[in-house]
Motif scaffolding. Structure first.
Motif, PDB file in Angstrom:
ATOM      1  N   ARG A 101       0.818  -1.204   0.000  1.00 44.49           N
ATOM      2  CA  ARG A 101       0.000   0.000   0.000  1.00 44.49           C
ATOM      3  C   ARG A 101       0.860   1.265   0.000  1.00 44.49           C
ATOM      4  NH1 ARG A 101      -4.112   1.217   4.889  1.00 44.49           N
ATOM      5  NH2 ARG A 101      -4.657  -0.982   4.431  1.00 44.49           N
ATOM      6  N   ILE A 102       1.907   1.267   0.788  1.00 45.96           N
ATOM      7  CA  ILE A 102       2.738   2.466   0.925  1.00 45.96           C
ATOM      8  C   ILE A 102       3.410   2.812  -0.385  1.00 45.96           C
ATOM      9  CG2 ILE A 102       4.782   3.408   2.061  1.00 45.96           C
ATOM     10  CD1 ILE A 102       3.996   1.808   4.544  1.00 45.96           C
ATOM     11  N   ILE A 103       4.004   1.848  -1.061  1.00 43.45           N
ATOM     12  CA  ILE A 103       4.728   2.152  -2.300  1.00 43.45           C
ATOM     13  C   ILE A 103       3.761   2.553  -3.407  1.00 43.45           C
ATOM     14  CG2 ILE A 103       4.748  -0.208  -3.197  1.00 43.45           C
ATOM     15  CD1 ILE A 103       7.584   2.409  -3.390  1.00 43.45           C
ATOM     16  N   ILE A 104       2.558   2.000  -3.431  1.00 47.00           N
ATOM     17  CA  ILE A 104       1.566   2.392  -4.436  1.00 47.00           C
ATOM     18  C   ILE A 104       1.146   3.843  -4.225  1.00 47.00           C
ATOM     19  CG2 ILE A 104      -0.836   2.053  -5.156  1.00 47.00           C
ATOM     20  CD1 ILE A 104      -0.436  -0.914  -4.841  1.00 47.00           C
ATOM     21  N   VAL A 105       0.867   4.221  -2.984  1.00 46.96           N
ATOM     22  CA  VAL A 105       0.439   5.593  -2.702  1.00 46.96           C
ATOM     23  C   VAL A 105       1.549   6.586  -3.030  1.00 46.96           C
ATOM     24  CG1 VAL A 105      -0.235   7.180  -0.864  1.00 46.96           C
ATOM     25  CG2 VAL A 105      -1.253   4.904  -0.975  1.00 46.96           C
ATOM     26  N   LEU A 106       2.774   6.276  -2.665  1.00 48.77           N
ATOM     27  CA  LEU A 106       3.885   7.186  -2.952  1.00 48.77           C
ATOM     28  C   LEU A 106       4.112   7.323  -4.453  1.00 48.77           C
ATOM     29  CD1 LEU A 106       6.469   6.197  -0.182  1.00 48.77           C
ATOM     30  CD2 LEU A 106       4.884   8.127  -0.204  1.00 48.77           C
ATOM     31  N   SER A 107       3.978   6.242  -5.190  1.00 48.53           N
ATOM     32  CA  SER A 107       4.151   6.308  -6.650  1.00 48.53           C
ATOM     33  C   SER A 107       3.041   7.134  -7.298  1.00 48.53           C
ATOM     34  CB  SER A 107       4.167   4.891  -7.230  1.00 48.53           C
ATOM     35  OG  SER A 107       5.243   4.131  -6.713  1.00 48.53           O
ATOM     36  N   LEU A 108       1.797   6.932  -6.863  1.00 49.84           N
ATOM     37  CA  LEU A 108       0.695   7.719  -7.412  1.00 49.84           C
ATOM     38  C   LEU A 108       0.812   9.189  -7.025  1.00 49.84           C
ATOM     39  CD1 LEU A 108      -2.320   5.280  -6.872  1.00 49.84           C
ATOM     40  CD2 LEU A 108      -1.145   5.824  -9.005  1.00 49.84           C
ATOM     41  N   LEU A 109       1.332   9.469  -5.851  1.00 53.66           N
ATOM     42  CA  LEU A 109       1.553  10.859  -5.450  1.00 53.66           C
ATOM     43  C   LEU A 109       2.550  11.540  -6.379  1.00 53.66           C
ATOM     44  CD1 LEU A 109       1.403  13.293  -3.540  1.00 53.66           C
ATOM     45  CD2 LEU A 109       3.091  12.143  -2.086  1.00 53.66           C
ATOM     46  N   ARG A 110       3.606  10.850  -6.716  1.00 56.28           N
ATOM     47  CA  ARG A 110       4.600  11.421  -7.637  1.00 56.28           C
ATOM     48  C   ARG A 110       3.985  11.690  -9.002  1.00 56.28           C
ATOM     49  NH1 ARG A 110       9.999   8.049  -8.922  1.00 56.28           N
ATOM     50  NH2 ARG A 110       8.444   6.716  -9.910  1.00 56.28           N
ATOM     51  N   GLN A 111       3.154  10.781  -9.469  1.00 56.74           N
ATOM     52  CA  GLN A 111       2.495  10.996 -10.759  1.00 56.74           C
ATOM     53  C   GLN A 111       1.499  12.143 -10.691  1.00 56.74           C
ATOM     54  OE1 GLN A 111       0.930   7.437 -12.589  1.00 56.74           O
ATOM     55  NE2 GLN A 111       2.602   6.173 -11.820  1.00 56.74           N
ATOM     56  N   ALA A 112       0.790  12.265  -9.571  1.00 57.15           N
ATOM     57  CA  ALA A 112      -0.182  13.344  -9.430  1.00 57.15           C
ATOM     58  C   ALA A 112       0.500  14.703  -9.456  1.00 57.15           C
ATOM     59  CB  ALA A 112      -0.962  13.173  -8.130  1.00 57.15           C
ATOM     60  N   LEU A 113       1.690  14.798  -8.903  1.00 57.45           N
ATOM     61  CA  LEU A 113       2.437  16.050  -8.928  1.00 57.45           C
ATOM     62  C   LEU A 113       2.987  16.359 -10.307  1.00 57.45           C
ATOM     63  CD1 LEU A 113       4.399  15.761  -5.559  1.00 57.45           C
ATOM     64  CD2 LEU A 113       2.613  17.433  -6.105  1.00 57.45           C
ATOM     65  N   GLY A 114       2.997  15.382 -11.197  1.00 53.13           N
ATOM     66  CA  GLY A 114       3.550  15.583 -12.532  1.00 53.13           C
ATOM     67  C   GLY A 114       5.043  15.396 -12.600  1.00 53.13           C
ATOM     68  N   LEU A 115       5.612  14.745 -11.593  1.00 51.56           N
ATOM     69  CA  LEU A 115       7.052  14.499 -11.545  1.00 51.56           C
ATOM     70  C   LEU A 115       7.317  13.057 -11.944  1.00 51.56           C
ATOM     71  CD1 LEU A 115       7.718  16.232  -8.113  1.00 51.56           C
ATOM     72  CD2 LEU A 115       8.034  17.216 -10.384  1.00 51.56           C
ATOM     73  N   THR A 116       8.170  12.848 -12.915  1.00 49.42           N
ATOM     74  CA  THR A 116       8.420  11.501 -13.420  1.00 49.42           C
ATOM     75  C   THR A 116       9.572  10.799 -12.705  1.00 49.42           C
ATOM     76  OG1 THR A 116       9.834  12.431 -15.172  1.00 49.42           O
ATOM     77  CG2 THR A 116       7.505  12.052 -15.696  1.00 49.42           C
ATOM     78  N   GLN A 117      10.578  11.557 -12.304  1.00 49.12           N
ATOM     79  CA  GLN A 117      11.751  10.942 -11.681  1.00 49.12           C
ATOM     80  C   GLN A 117      12.131  11.580 -10.357  1.00 49.12           C
ATOM     81  OE1 GLN A 117      13.220   8.220 -12.717  1.00 49.12           O
ATOM     82  NE2 GLN A 117      11.941   8.048 -14.538  1.00 49.12           N
ATOM     83  N   THR A 118      11.291  12.415  -9.815  1.00 49.02           N
ATOM     84  CA  THR A 118      11.588  13.090  -8.549  1.00 49.02           C
ATOM     85  C   THR A 118      10.401  12.928  -7.602  1.00 49.02           C
ATOM     86  OG1 THR A 118      12.905  14.739  -9.742  1.00 49.02           O
ATOM     87  CG2 THR A 118      12.273  15.267  -7.482  1.00 49.02           C
ATOM     88  N   PRO A 119      10.602  12.318  -6.436  1.00 47.07           N
ATOM     89  CA  PRO A 119      11.842  11.696  -5.944  1.00 47.07           C
ATOM     90  C   PRO A 119      12.178  10.435  -6.746  1.00 47.07           C
ATOM     91  CG  PRO A 119      10.291  12.127  -4.156  1.00 47.07           C
ATOM     92  CD  PRO A 119       9.531  12.274  -5.424  1.00 47.07           C
ATOM     93  N   PRO A 120      13.465  10.065  -6.802  1.00 49.46           N
ATOM     94  CA  PRO A 120      13.854   8.852  -7.549  1.00 49.46           C
ATOM     95  C   PRO A 120      13.234   7.596  -6.951  1.00 49.46           C
ATOM     96  CG  PRO A 120      15.771  10.217  -7.008  1.00 49.46           C
ATOM     97  CD  PRO A 120      14.616  10.762  -6.228  1.00 49.46           C
ATOM     98  N   ASN A 121      13.229   6.541  -7.758  1.00 47.48           N
ATOM     99  CA  ASN A 121      12.662   5.273  -7.286  1.00 47.48           C
ATOM    100  C   ASN A 121      13.377   4.766  -6.038  1.00 47.48           C
ATOM    101  OD1 ASN A 121      10.766   5.112  -9.371  1.00 47.48           O
ATOM    102  ND2 ASN A 121      12.200   4.095 -10.743  1.00 47.48           N
ATOM    103  N   GLN A 122      14.698   4.964  -5.978  1.00 48.44           N
ATOM    104  CA  GLN A 122      15.437   4.496  -4.813  1.00 48.44           C
ATOM    105  C   GLN A 122      14.970   5.186  -3.533  1.00 48.44           C
ATOM    106  OE1 GLN A 122      16.629   5.516  -7.650  1.00 48.44           O
ATOM    107  NE2 GLN A 122      18.261   4.184  -8.431  1.00 48.44           N
ATOM    108  N   VAL A 123      14.673   6.484  -3.641  1.00 48.89           N
ATOM    109  CA  VAL A 123      14.207   7.224  -2.460  1.00 48.89           C
ATOM    110  C   VAL A 123      12.820   6.736  -2.042  1.00 48.89           C
ATOM    111  CG1 VAL A 123      13.583   9.504  -1.586  1.00 48.89           C
ATOM    112  CG2 VAL A 123      15.609   9.232  -3.034  1.00 48.89           C
ATOM    113  N   LEU A 124      11.928   6.545  -3.016  1.00 53.30           N
ATOM    114  CA  LEU A 124      10.582   6.077  -2.690  1.00 53.30           C
ATOM    115  C   LEU A 124      10.615   4.697  -2.048  1.00 53.30           C
ATOM    116  CD1 LEU A 124       8.363   7.180  -5.724  1.00 53.30           C
ATOM    117  CD2 LEU A 124       8.631   8.282  -3.498  1.00 53.30           C
TER     118      LEU A 124
END
Length: 250
Positions: free
Chosen positions: A71-94
């Protein structure tokens, strides 16, 4: 300490799978296995190391399917997409953030596993099979609390329609996929709610730019700073991370 707990759990799971193979190796001196007098089996050090190494193979599966990581990684990934950021924060950070949040959320469960399974196993008070059984209890309670009854019913139906008196009696082969399905659904629901305010900003910016005749300027170049400003002003990271943790701990 959490790593020790996970290693002990993996060893317990591997012990059940490899108990039969170890029994066939009992005649080999280095792989000796003897009854412990309490209905279990004591293995020599080489066998214990073998079981531990085999148990490490199950760690990624345990992390992805039996904890809050999905659940956590899905929400963080969707948050990055919602902001319009493709590589920030990087996958390693998420992934790193998701791992540490998972350890924080699962710490009460790991503590119960340590008290009921790990410590008695290390003190030679119980066998590896008993440790595996005791370690399943806290994980089962955690997953049942986060799993929708409809999802459990679905997999019970797919497994043949057998019914159980309570959710605690449902086998792991049914509970784990039901838990993962519930986590996926919950993660996408939270992601949808996160998307809404940023979608409104995109629509408003696009409408204003079209009304002003600014066709050559990309709406993204204007909406992105606005979305970042809004996210920072409302302390978005604290809200998202705090809501995720509270969703598991409440």
């Amino acid at each position: 300490m959490a790593r020790r707990l996970i290693l002990a759990l993996a060893m317990a799971l591997a012990a059940a799978a490899l108990a039969g193979a170890a029994a066939h190796a009992a005649t080999v001196g280095a792989l000796d296995a003897r009854p412990d007098g309490h209905g279990g089996t004591n293995y020599t050090v080489p066998v214990q190391v073998l079981l531990l190494m085999a148990g490490l193979v199950f760690l990624p599966a345990i992390l992805l399917t039996m904890t809050s990581f999905t659940r956590i990684i899905i929400v963080l990934s969707l948050l990055r997409q919602a902001l319009g950021l493709t590589q920030t924060p990087p996958n390693q950070v998420l992934i790193g953030l998701a791992l540490f949040l998972t350890m924080f959320v699962m710490s009460p469960v790991f503590t119960r596993v340590s008290d009921s399974a790990l410590k008695p196993l290390m003190d030679d008070k119980i066998t590896s099979e008993e440790a595996m059984t005791k370690a399943q209890g806290p994980l089962r309670d955690f997953m049942i609390k986060q799993t929708r009854r409809d999802d459990i019913g679905l997999f019970l139906k797919l497994a043949g329609g057998k019914t159980y008196p309570t959710a605690e009696d449902v086998p792991f082969s049914v509970l784990v996929p039901a838990f993962v399905t519930s986590e996926l659904k919950t993660g996408f629901q939270i992601g949808f709610l996160i998307f809404l305010p940023f979608l409104v900003i995109d629509i408003v910016v696009a409408a204003v730019m079209m009304s002003l005749g600014m066709m050559l300027l990309s709406p993204t170049s204007v909406s992105l700073p606005l979305k970042l400003a809004l996210f920072v002003l409302v302390n978005g990271w604290t809200l998202v991370i705090g809501s995720l943790a509270e969703g598991f701990l409440k």
